[in-house]
Design a protein around this motif. Structure first.
Motif, PDB file in Angstrom:
ATOM      1  N   CYS A 120       0.805  -1.218   0.000  1.00 27.58           N
ATOM      2  CA  CYS A 120       0.000   0.000   0.000  1.00 27.58           C
ATOM      3  C   CYS A 120       0.841   1.274   0.000  1.00 27.58           C
ATOM      4  O   CYS A 120       0.322   2.377   0.216  1.00 27.58           O
ATOM      5  CB  CYS A 120      -0.935  -0.002   1.218  1.00 27.58           C
TER       6      CYS A 120
ATOM      7  N   ASP B 167       2.597   4.621  -1.002  1.00 22.07           N
ATOM      8  CA  ASP B 167       2.282   5.635  -2.024  1.00 22.07           C
ATOM      9  C   ASP B 167       3.513   6.463  -2.418  1.00 22.07           C
ATOM     10  O   ASP B 167       3.415   7.413  -3.189  1.00 22.07           O
ATOM     11  CB  ASP B 167       1.170   6.565  -1.532  1.00 22.07           C
TER      12      ASP B 167
ATOM     13  N   ASP C 161       0.949   4.460   5.627  1.00 22.77           N
ATOM     14  CA  ASP C 161       0.230   3.624   4.661  1.00 22.77           C
ATOM     15  C   ASP C 161      -0.171   2.303   5.317  1.00 22.77           C
ATOM     16  O   ASP C 161       0.632   1.648   6.007  1.00 22.77           O
ATOM     17  CB  ASP C 161       1.133   3.341   3.448  1.00 22.77           C
TER      18      ASP C 161
ATOM     19  N   CYS D  55      -6.417   0.256   0.428  1.00 22.02           N
ATOM     20  CA  CYS D  55      -5.205   0.926   0.893  1.00 22.02           C
ATOM     21  C   CYS D  55      -5.552   2.350   1.325  1.00 22.02           C
ATOM     22  O   CYS D  55      -6.326   3.049   0.645  1.00 22.02           O
ATOM     23  CB  CYS D  55      -4.147   0.968  -0.206  1.00 22.02           C
TER      24      CYS D  55
ATOM     25  N   SER E 139      -3.718   6.046   2.929  1.00 16.58           N
ATOM     26  CA  SER E 139      -2.484   6.791   3.199  1.00 16.58           C
ATOM     27  C   SER E 139      -2.868   8.039   3.976  1.00 16.58           C
ATOM     28  O   SER E 139      -3.511   8.959   3.434  1.00 16.58           O
ATOM     29  CB  SER E 139      -1.782   7.171   1.887  1.00 16.58           C
TER      30      SER E 139
END
Length: 877
Positions: free
Chosen positions: A139, A141, A148, A157, A159
């Protein structure tokens, strides 16, 4: 047989047949009926299950397909006759026996390896090594200042920006690449991004715009898409059936309910109605197959011949073997105990019907032979014995003739004859009876035909007097001779026409008399003397002595018209004897005040106030915690609602001590929530409300399958683990972890409907119990001891109200080192325990299924099972 999670319904039919439980004819589990996991009472196989017994029946039969066990071994395959022999110890393979080639087949089932977490992917089954765990979703980013993670419920997912990961003057702005110095702003309006789902942005002056709190649209239903509308910030939860698909075509099509979550499909019914076929369903295609198995038709009776299975019509009977030996006098039969023919000689078939010739015998392999002539003896020295061929209607019989000394043609009765006097020719059966006091005709009676036997006597009466009379030499009765003495009884005892004539009066006679001025009567009593004079007048309620006995109005409560003092509570007064001679009401009174007394003597206390001083009632405070409140002075009004102890984590001063959550400590709780999917509904989650009511919800980690439970047990130390299990079986590894958890002195509540799956595991020894029997429908559960599990912090009654939506069962427990707090019998019984606490008081075992308890028998508005779970959690923590 390898065993997969029941969430996918794979391999269950085979596993449960090994465990002694019946399966449906389709070979797949039917969670809507007791046949899936009910105890069949004997641990044997059902008609359509096939099993070790059927395999044994086939051991001596010819392989019709032409591929023997030796052939299978030569080809490198494992030979077999039943699926039981094919267990390869790999949990994720479907192990079966090919009925055509008689070799083991191990089919990998990837669905069995799914750990139930949407944050992992690629789990699959390696037929040699078992489950490959796959990989965890990445997950990340690429932004250094975001945290995350993958959401365990949905697999999404997220963030989350974290300003603490930036320098003091910077803020985390993922859209700008990470940590940046934000431009200053003048108002909140400048910071609004127009997306209501992001929350309300605010202006921090020189620090720039601050992000709002995003809208949380999660609804805790795994199979829905949780969507936020940017324009309005409103949440919606459209269901997604694909998230409920368990990958097993045999289970039917699973659907998503936006409120209840995943609902099971309707399992395919592969039963062909033929008991001798092995019915199975392919999890990949949903196709049914029906393999004929002759062993299911074998009744194991040699004498019936070999039976066969027709895939359409079912079992057909065999042809019995012929057992005739050609000998007419033998009985020929087939012996099922030895699986052979028998030929039993029958002497009755050789008999010529003549007793004097003896008994003719039948010899096996030869036939009939002559008998030995009969030798007659009745064992009596006084008789003459011989075999008479004409006796018994010509069949012949032994006869013994008795002596006849007086020559009257009747044998002596002392030696099998009928002559009662063999010394007198005139005495014998049929002779004429004479009046002589003797039995002339040998019939056991004397002088019959006459009025009476000579020389005998009998009793007689004259009036009311008894006497006797004698039978004369001519066999007629003489006169009755009587005698008697007069006694005091009102009768003529000496039969002279007078009664009690020698006494002062006749017993029972009555005459007139007087008591003072009152007329009366007196009677002749026992001993024939006159008794006391009794006045005939009755006492009346009138203040007078009506019966002249010196007492007035006796027999009544009081003398009419008189008065006496009296009290009502703390009040003094008076009361008067009313007509009818009973006391009237007490008259008293004073003004009512708040003091817990009946001041005005009207039968009520403090009745003009909101409550009675000093009384206490149950109540519930603002946080829903049960407590009590008392009526206080000086105005008789209700005080605050106070609980016995502080409930941690709810923000209320529950015990009225002036503080919130005083004395509370943080607890780490792990909870496996595994609800059953029944044919008429789902199991009931009583644990989550109990944790919420006790203030532990925020410190509880929730898991929903065995893999997640095992991972959390490995990841850290927990103060309390709660297992409310139905649908998933726990692996040996997880059971070992739970046992180690308890042995380390930490707490466990374990609730499951079929502990027989774990009957050999050390956790049951740690629990201090053994297993007795299963029940197929829930019996009432009675409290056996005065236990905090039923009193603290809630009063919990006996458990008898069920919904039983799961169509399931539980088990009777045998206590070894544990203490049974409740059981299925009204009083403690060694093998009928239902709720136990182990010797270290760290493990509570619910042998019943809490998910089906639906009662609120005490009517307090809270389900009784929620209260029992609260008590169990409170007991362990």
């Amino acid at each position: 047989m390898a065993k997969a999670h029941r969430s996918f319904g794979l391999l269950v039919a085979v596993l449960w047949s090994l465990g002694g439980c019946a399966t449906g004819s389709s070979g797949m589990p039917d969670y809507g009926s007791e046949s899936t996991h009910g105890d069949d009472g004997g641990g044997g196989t059902d008609a359509d299950e096939g099993g070790a017994e059927d395999a044994g029946e086939d051991a001596g039969e010819v392989d019709d397909e032409g591929d023997s066990a030796a052939d299978a071994e030569a080809d490198g395959d494992t030979p077999c006759t039943t699926a039981v022999e094919c267990d390869d110890g790999i949990d994720c393979t479907f192990d079966s026996c090919d009925n055509l080639r008689h070799v083991c087949v191990h089919t990998p089932e990837d669905a069995a390896c799914d750990d139930g977490s949407p944050c992992t992917t690629g789990e699959h089954c390696d037929p040699a090594l078992g489950c490959d765990p796959g990989t965890t979703i990445d997950c990340g980013d690429g932004i250094a200042c975001t945290r995350d993670e993958c959401l365990s419920l949905t697999g999404e997912c997220t963030s989350t920006p974290d300003d603490t990961l930036c320098a003091a003057t910077e803020r985390c702005r993922p859209a700008l690449g990470g940590c940046v110095v934000p431009p200053p702003c003048g108002s909140d309006a400048e910071c609004d991004d127009g997306n209501r789902c992001n929350g309300v942005e605010t202006c921090g002056g020189d620090l720039g715009c601050e992000d709002g709190t995003p809208v949380d649209c999660r609804d805790a239903v795994d199979c829905t898409d949780d969507v936020c509308e940017p324009a309005s910030g409103a949440c919606s939860h459209p269901p997604d059936d694909a998230r409920c698909d368990d990958g097993n075509a045999c289970n039917g099509a699973e659907t998503c309910d936006a409120v209840a979550g995943c609902r099971s499909g309707t399992p395919l019914d592969c039963s062909d109605g033929v008991d001798c076929t092995e019915d199975s369903c392919s999890a990949l295609t949903g196709a049914c197959s029906h393999a004929a198995n002759d062993s299911r038709c074998d009744d194991r009776v040699y004498c019936n011949g070999p039976e066969r299975c027709d895939p359409v019509s079912g079992c057909s009977g065999g042809t019995a073997p012929s057992c005739s030996d050609g000998i007419a006098c033998t009985s020929d039969s087939c012996d099922g105990t030895t699986d052979s023919c028998t030929h039993t000689p029958n002497n009755a078939l050789c008999s010529d019907g003549r007793f004097c010739n003896g008994v003719e015998l039948c010899s096996g392999g030869v036939g009939c032979g002559p008998g030995t002539p009969a030798v007659c003896s009745d064992g009596l020295a006084c008789t003459t014995d011989r075999c008479d061929p004409a006796a018994a209607g010509g069949a012949g019989a032994c006869v013994g003739e008795s002596p006849d000394r007086d020559g009257d043609t009747y044998g002596d009765a002392a030696c099998t004859g009928t002559d009662c006097n063999d010394g007198a020719a005139g005495v014998h059966p049929g002779a004429a009876e004479l009046c002589n006091g003797g039995d002339d005709d040998c019939d056991g009676a004397t002088d019959e035909g006459y009025v009476c036997p000579a020389g005998t006597s009998r009793s007689c009466t004259v009036g009311g007097c008894t006497g006797s009379q004698a039978c004369s030499a001519s066999c007629t009765w003489g006169s009755c001779v009587v005698s008697g003495t007069e006694v005091c009884n009102g009768l003529d005892d000496d039969c002279d026409g007078l009664s009690d004539e020698v006494f002062a009066c006749r017993f029972g006679a009555v005459q007139a008399c007087s008591v003072g001025s009152c007329p009366g009567t007196q009677s002749c009593v026992a001993g024939c003397t006159w008794g006391a004079c009794t006045a005939s007048a009755s006492e009346a309620c009138n203040g007078l002595d009506d019966n002249c006995n010196g007492v007035t109005d006796e027999g009544y409560s009081c003398i009419m018209g008189r008065a006496q003092s009296c009290t009502i509570g703390a009040c003094s007064g008076s009361q008067t004897c009313q007509p009818g001679c009973y006391w009237g009401a007490c008259t008293a009174g004073s003004p009512e005040s708040c003091n817990g007394l009946d001041d005005d003597c009207n039968g009520a206390t403090d009745e003009i106030f909101p409550c009675r001083l000093g009384t206490t009632i149950g109540c519930t405070n603002a946080c829903g915690v049960a407590g009590s409140q008392s009526c206080a002075s000086p105005s008789c009004t209700w005080g605050s609602c106070c609980a016995a102890a502080e409930v941690c984590g709810n923000g209320c001063d529950d015990n009225c001590a002036g503080g919130v959550d005083e004395g509370c400590v943080s607890r780490r709780i792990l909870f496996l929530l595994d609800l059953c999917p029944g044919s008429s509904g789902y199991g009931i989650d009583h644990v989550t409300p109990a944790l919420t009511n006790l203030g532990y919800y925020g410190s509880t980690t929730f898991v929903y399958n065995d893999a997640s439970l095992s991972a959390q047990l490995s990841s850290g130390t927990w103060d309390l683990v709660i297992v409310d299990e139905y649908y998933y079986d726990l692996t040996p590894t997880t059971m070992d972890q739970l046992n180690a958890h308890v042995l380390a002195g930490r707490a466990l509540i374990f609730s499951y409907w079929d502990l027989f799956l774990y009957s050999g595991h050390a956790l049951l020894s740690t629990a201090g119990v053994a297993l007795s029997l299963s029940y197929s429908s829930p019996p009432p559960i009675y409290r056996w001891i005065t236990s905090p599990l039923f009193t603290t912090p809630n009063a919990v009654p006996d458990i008898s109200g069920y919904t039983d939506t799961c169509n399931t069962d539980g088990q009777y427990l045998i206590v070894s080192s544990a203490t049974a707090h409740a059981g299925y019998a009204p009083f403690p019984f060694p093998s009928q325990a239902a709720l136990t606490v182990n010797s270290s008081s760290r493990m509570i075992l619910n042998g019943f299924m809490p998910q089906i308890v639906s009662q609120n028998a005490d009517g307090d508005g809270k389900p009784d099972m929620v209260e029992l779970y609260e008590n169990e959690i409170d007991f362990l923590l």
